[in-house]
Design a protein around this motif. Structure first.
Motif, PDB file in Angstrom:
ATOM      1  N   SER A 256       0.937  -1.142   0.047  1.00  0.00           N
ATOM      2  CA  SER A 256      -0.049   0.068  -0.090  1.00  0.00           C
ATOM      3  C   SER A 256       0.779   1.132  -0.038  1.00  0.00           C
ATOM      4  CB  SER A 256      -0.879  -0.022   1.241  1.00  0.00           C
ATOM      5  OG  SER A 256      -0.089   0.046   2.439  1.00  0.00           O
ATOM      6  N   THR A 257       1.864   1.157   0.704  1.00  0.00           N
ATOM      7  CA  THR A 257       2.894   2.413   0.708  1.00  0.00           C
ATOM      8  C   THR A 257       3.321   2.487  -0.798  1.00  0.00           C
ATOM      9  OG1 THR A 257       3.581   1.956   2.992  1.00  0.00           O
ATOM     10  CG2 THR A 257       5.066   3.159   1.679  1.00  0.00           C
ATOM     11  N   LEU A 258       3.856   1.569  -1.394  1.00  0.00           N
ATOM     12  CA  LEU A 258       4.512   1.625  -2.638  1.00  0.00           C
ATOM     13  C   LEU A 258       3.271   2.055  -3.796  1.00  0.00           C
ATOM     14  CD1 LEU A 258       6.905  -1.456  -3.108  1.00  0.00           C
ATOM     15  CD2 LEU A 258       7.542   0.933  -2.747  1.00  0.00           C
ATOM     16  N   ILE A 259       2.111   1.491  -3.646  1.00  0.00           N
ATOM     17  CA  ILE A 259       1.227   1.894  -4.340  1.00  0.00           C
ATOM     18  C   ILE A 259       0.813   3.309  -4.261  1.00  0.00           C
ATOM     19  CG2 ILE A 259      -1.348   1.443  -5.011  1.00  0.00           C
ATOM     20  CD1 ILE A 259      -0.952  -1.272  -4.559  1.00  0.00           C
ATOM     21  N   ARG A 260       0.768   3.891  -3.092  1.00  0.00           N
ATOM     22  CA  ARG A 260       0.437   5.250  -2.902  1.00  0.00           C
ATOM     23  C   ARG A 260       1.741   6.242  -3.473  1.00  0.00           C
ATOM     24  NH1 ARG A 260       1.584   7.637   1.873  1.00  0.00           N
ATOM     25  NH2 ARG A 260       1.938   5.674   2.970  1.00  0.00           N
ATOM     26  N   CYS A 261       2.675   5.905  -3.335  1.00  0.00           N
ATOM     27  CA  CYS A 261       3.911   6.589  -3.623  1.00  0.00           C
ATOM     28  C   CYS A 261       3.941   6.597  -5.403  1.00  0.00           C
ATOM     29  CB  CYS A 261       5.149   6.205  -3.314  1.00  0.00           C
ATOM     30  SG  CYS A 261       5.411   6.478  -1.412  1.00  0.00           S
ATOM     31  N   GLU A 262       3.679   5.302  -5.862  1.00  0.00           N
ATOM     32  CA  GLU A 262       3.662   5.290  -7.289  1.00  0.00           C
ATOM     33  C   GLU A 262       2.572   5.741  -8.058  1.00  0.00           C
ATOM     34  OE1 GLU A 262       4.120   1.148  -7.987  1.00  0.00           O
ATOM     35  OE2 GLU A 262       5.964   0.798  -7.588  1.00  0.00           O
ATOM     36  N   THR A 263       1.345   5.889  -7.533  1.00  0.00           N
ATOM     37  CA  THR A 263       0.280   6.376  -8.229  1.00  0.00           C
ATOM     38  C   THR A 263       0.103   7.974  -8.078  1.00  0.00           C
ATOM     39  OG1 THR A 263      -0.953   5.957  -6.202  1.00  0.00           O
ATOM     40  CG2 THR A 263      -0.989   4.410  -7.987  1.00  0.00           C
ATOM     41  N   ARG A 264       1.109   8.575  -7.223  1.00  0.00           N
ATOM     42  CA  ARG A 264       1.090   9.940  -6.923  1.00  0.00           C
ATOM     43  C   ARG A 264       1.600  10.629  -8.026  1.00  0.00           C
ATOM     44  NH1 ARG A 264      -0.935  14.129  -4.230  1.00  0.00           N
ATOM     45  NH2 ARG A 264       0.523  15.984  -4.217  1.00  0.00           N
ATOM     46  N   LYS A 265       0.859  11.234  -9.042  1.00  0.00           N
ATOM     47  CA  LYS A 265       1.183  11.900  -9.985  1.00  0.00           C
ATOM     48  C   LYS A 265       1.534  13.274  -9.665  1.00  0.00           C
ATOM     49  CE  LYS A 265      -1.566   9.621 -13.078  1.00  0.00           C
ATOM     50  NZ  LYS A 265      -2.868   9.394 -14.330  1.00  0.00           N
ATOM     51  N   CYS A 266       2.789  13.821 -10.525  1.00  0.00           N
ATOM     52  CA  CYS A 266       3.271  14.945 -10.230  1.00  0.00           C
ATOM     53  C   CYS A 266       2.649  15.985 -11.154  1.00  0.00           C
ATOM     54  CB  CYS A 266       4.846  15.166 -10.511  1.00  0.00           C
ATOM     55  SG  CYS A 266       5.459  16.756 -10.536  1.00  0.00           S
ATOM     56  N   ARG A 267       1.924  17.177 -10.460  1.00  0.00           N
ATOM     57  CA  ARG A 267       1.228  18.091 -11.176  1.00  0.00           C
ATOM     58  C   ARG A 267       2.351  19.133 -11.770  1.00  0.00           C
ATOM     59  NH1 ARG A 267      -3.345  20.507  -7.535  1.00  0.00           N
ATOM     60  NH2 ARG A 267      -1.659  20.253  -6.080  1.00  0.00           N
ATOM     61  N   LYS A 268       2.290  19.549 -12.997  1.00  0.00           N
ATOM     62  CA  LYS A 268       3.558  20.145 -13.528  1.00  0.00           C
ATOM     63  C   LYS A 268       2.709  21.928 -14.027  1.00  0.00           C
ATOM     64  CE  LYS A 268       6.050  16.722 -15.742  1.00  0.00           C
ATOM     65  NZ  LYS A 268       6.481  16.142 -16.897  1.00  0.00           N
ATOM     66  N   PRO A 269       2.782  22.648 -12.739  1.00  0.00           N
ATOM     67  CA  PRO A 269       2.097  23.907 -12.919  1.00  0.00           C
ATOM     68  C   PRO A 269       2.973  24.862 -13.891  1.00  0.00           C
ATOM     69  CG  PRO A 269       3.483  23.883 -10.898  1.00  0.00           C
ATOM     70  CD  PRO A 269       3.624  22.740 -11.542  1.00  0.00           C
ATOM     71  N   GLU A 270       1.994  25.748 -14.554  1.00  0.00           N
ATOM     72  CA  GLU A 270       2.616  26.539 -15.808  1.00  0.00           C
ATOM     73  C   GLU A 270       2.658  28.192 -14.689  1.00  0.00           C
ATOM     74  OE1 GLU A 270       0.373  26.789 -18.906  1.00  0.00           O
ATOM     75  OE2 GLU A 270       1.321  25.005 -19.764  1.00  0.00           O
ATOM     76  N   ALA A 271       3.623  28.769 -14.958  1.00  0.00           N
ATOM     77  CA  ALA A 271       3.653  30.147 -14.385  1.00  0.00           C
ATOM     78  C   ALA A 271       3.008  31.363 -15.025  1.00  0.00           C
ATOM     79  CB  ALA A 271       5.222  30.595 -14.225  1.00  0.00           C
ATOM     80  N   VAL A 272       2.695  31.046 -16.363  1.00  0.00           N
ATOM     81  CA  VAL A 272       1.890  31.830 -17.054  1.00  0.00           C
ATOM     82  C   VAL A 272       1.010  31.341 -17.863  1.00  0.00           C
ATOM     83  CG1 VAL A 272       1.933  33.895 -18.773  1.00  0.00           C
ATOM     84  CG2 VAL A 272       3.865  33.805 -17.285  1.00  0.00           C
ATOM     85  N   SER A 273      -0.105  31.383 -17.635  1.00  0.00           N
ATOM     86  CA  SER A 273      -1.249  30.773 -18.342  1.00  0.00           C
ATOM     87  C   SER A 273      -1.188  31.119 -20.048  1.00  0.00           C
ATOM     88  CB  SER A 273      -2.795  31.113 -17.718  1.00  0.00           C
ATOM     89  OG  SER A 273      -2.916  32.383 -18.246  1.00  0.00           O
ATOM     90  N   PRO A 274      -1.670  30.170 -20.843  1.00  0.00           N
ATOM     91  CA  PRO A 274      -1.699  30.305 -22.296  1.00  0.00           C
ATOM     92  C   PRO A 274      -2.419  31.489 -22.650  1.00  0.00           C
ATOM     93  CG  PRO A 274      -2.153  27.925 -21.638  1.00  0.00           C
ATOM     94  CD  PRO A 274      -2.177  28.612 -20.374  1.00  0.00           C
ATOM     95  N   GLU A 275      -3.403  31.888 -21.956  1.00  0.00           N
ATOM     96  CA  GLU A 275      -4.409  32.937 -22.207  1.00  0.00           C
ATOM     97  C   GLU A 275      -3.675  34.298 -22.190  1.00  0.00           C
ATOM     98  OE1 GLU A 275      -6.706  36.414 -21.223  1.00  0.00           O
ATOM     99  OE2 GLU A 275      -5.641  35.197 -19.799  1.00  0.00           O
ATOM    100  N   LEU A 276      -2.661  34.342 -20.822  1.00  0.00           N
ATOM    101  CA  LEU A 276      -2.070  35.585 -20.378  1.00  0.00           C
ATOM    102  C   LEU A 276      -0.854  35.823 -21.344  1.00  0.00           C
ATOM    103  CD1 LEU A 276      -1.421  38.019 -18.631  1.00  0.00           C
ATOM    104  CD2 LEU A 276      -0.199  36.506 -17.320  1.00  0.00           C
ATOM    105  N   GLY A 277      -0.173  34.417 -22.138  1.00  0.00           N
ATOM    106  CA  GLY A 277       0.922  34.569 -23.009  1.00  0.00           C
ATOM    107  C   GLY A 277       0.242  35.022 -24.312  1.00  0.00           C
ATOM    108  N   GLN A 278      -0.965  34.714 -24.515  1.00  0.00           N
ATOM    109  CA  GLN A 278      -1.432  35.238 -25.804  1.00  0.00           C
ATOM    110  C   GLN A 278      -1.769  36.754 -25.914  1.00  0.00           C
ATOM    111  OE1 GLN A 278      -1.720  33.131 -28.699  1.00  0.00           O
ATOM    112  NE2 GLN A 278      -2.325  35.304 -29.593  1.00  0.00           N
TER     113      GLN A 278
END
Length: 481
Positions: A256-278
């Motif tokens: 359960s510990t390994l499953i919890r760590c392996e299924t943890r997905k890393c969110r990759k945030p963007e500093a500037v949204s595509p709308e603001l960049g546009q």
């Protein structure tokens, strides 16, 4: 009789040393010098630096007694005789009338040598074969030539004076034109400065908003990143702790510990949204109105400086009887009631039209027409040739000497060989008409929006006049430069 030169020489000898004029009531002082009584009396009255010091002669500086003036009657008589001789001697009776070589009076003129001769000179060998005439006879033809020269010179002087007057008037006109152009430059640049300040404020406000949006997204990004870092740090710490424990404890709940760590997905945030960049990439588009306005400004400024404002006034001698002209002849209104206008060859009798005074045979000219069609109707503006038909039907087309556009309620038409309805951004109510006589352009522009309306190309061979037509109750127009 004494010559004029000898009389003048004697007169110089009897001048007063003080006033330099002829002696008047001559008096002699102790040293023997002579002066006018009045001059010497005034001289004695001038106070010196030392009141006790004796007076001295103005010429030799010898002392004399103020009261010891002796009248010189003999000298007074000489002065009187000299004055009489000066009156008797006529002008010209001087040494110039006497031959310098022979002392005889000059009577003749030699045409060949252009020399003035006395009787002795006339008989001399070198003048015997020459044309010799009496002075007055010889002077006659020359006087006639001088008179002719004077007439020519006077005419040329009058011509120069006319040119001077004409050019001075032209200079004044040019000065007025320069003053008008100066006012136009000042006005247009003031308008441009105001527009630029407004555009600057708008663009800076938009940039300020972009700054705020970027900083806000940066804050949101920092918070999200901090949360993700914290979660991953906790998982790493948990696994490191699990890995250090003995085998029995490590295997407890390991899956359960390994499953919890392996299924943890890393969110990759963007500093500037595509709308603001546009929005940032599209920001240069915000300067397009500024670019368009600058282009219009330059075109308008060049146009205003290139074309001369025409002082337009309406000619009542050409006005149709249904047109009411204002007193200043700058406004016309349509009326169904006929005016009591005398008929003449210049007046339009069927087309409700009117021409402007003057007309043009050269140059670039521009004028403004303000149209009021609040109650419907139509207004025609343009130029016509001098020989345009005034009587009967008037066909409004270039072949008949008419270059014009018609403004009606809701549409504008170019009156070419076949009338063409124009697609415009807005209905013009102020039309700028411009004429380039030499190039042959008649240009119409919306004076408010600067939108081009239409341009005619022609070849002018005679005088053309600003032209106006009007139809419909209450319709009117006014003209200005």
């Amino acid at each position: 009789m004494a010559s004029a030169a000898s009389v003048t020489s004697l007169a110089d000898e009897v001048n007063c040393p003080i006033c330099q004029g002829t002696l008047r009531e001559p008096v002699t002082i102790d040293c023997g010098h002579n002066f006018c009584r009045g001059c010497l009396t005034r001289y004695c009255e001038i106070p010196g630096p030392d009141p006790e010091e004796a007076l001295t002669c103005p010429l030799c500086k010898e002392p004399f007694r103020p009261g010891n003036f002796r009248p010189n009657w003999q000298l007074a008589s000489v002065v009187e005789n000299i004055e009489r001789l000066k009156l008797v001697s006529p002008p010209g009776s001087d040494e110039e009338d006497v031959c310098q070589e022979h002392g005889e009076k000059i009577y003749f003129f030699c045409e060949d040598d252009e020399a003035q001769l006395c009787v002795v000179c006339r008989e001399a060998w070198e003048h015997r074969a020459h044309t010799v005439r009496f002075l007055e006879d010889a002077a006659g033809p020359y006087r006639e030539q001088i008179q002719k020269c004077l007439e020519c010179l006077r005419k040329e002087r009058e011509e120069i004076q006319r040119i001077q007057s004409r050019e001075n008037e032209r200079i004044q006109v040019l000065l007025c034109q320069v003053a008008t152009k100066r006012q136009k430059v000042i006005f247009e640049f003031a308008h441009l400065c105001q527009f630029l300040e407004e555009q600057q404020s708008i663009l800076l406000a938009q940039l300020e908003k972009l700054d705020g949006d970027i900083l806000k997204q940066q804050d949101d990004f920092d918070v999200l990143v901090s949360e993700e870092l914290c979660r991953f740090s906790n998982l790493i710490s948990e696994l490191e702790e699990k890995n250090r424990r003995p085998a029995r404890e490590l295997l407890t709940d390991i899956r359960s510990t390994l499953i919890r760590c392996e299924t943890r997905k890393c969110r990759k945030p963007e500093a500037v949204s595509p709308e603001l960049g546009q929005r940032i990439r599209d920001f240069p588009q915000q300067a397009i109105p500024l670019q368009r306005e600058m282009k219009m400004f330059l075109e308008k400024l060049c146009f205003e400086l290139d074309y001369e404002p025409a002082d337009i006034s309406l000619d009542p001698q050409t006005s149709h009887p249904k047109l009411l002209l204002s007193e200043d002849q700058r406004r016309a209104q349509f009326s169904y009631k006929w005016q009591n206008s005398p008929d003449n060859p210049q007046r339009f009798d069927r087309a409700t039209c009117v021409l402007a005074h003057g007309g043009f045979t050269e140059g670039r000219h521009t004028w403004l027409v303000k149209v009021d069609l609040a109650h419907g109707g139509s207004c025609t503006v343009g130029v016509v040739s001098e020989d345009v038909a005034r009587k009967g039907e008037l066909r409004l087309r270039p072949e008949e000497g008419v270059w014009a556009v018609r403004l009606a309620w809701g549409f504008v038409s170019a009156l070419g060989s076949f009338p063409t309805r124009l697609a415009l951004g807005e209905q013009p109510r102020q039309v700028r008409v411009s004429l380039d006589y030499e190039v042959g352009w008649v240009t119409f522009v919306n004076a408010v929006s600067q939108e081009p309306i239409y341009t005619f190309t022609a070849s002018f061979t005679q005088k053309v006049f600003p032209f106006f037509g009007l139809w419909g109750r209450g319709s009117s127009f006014s003209v200005s430069s």
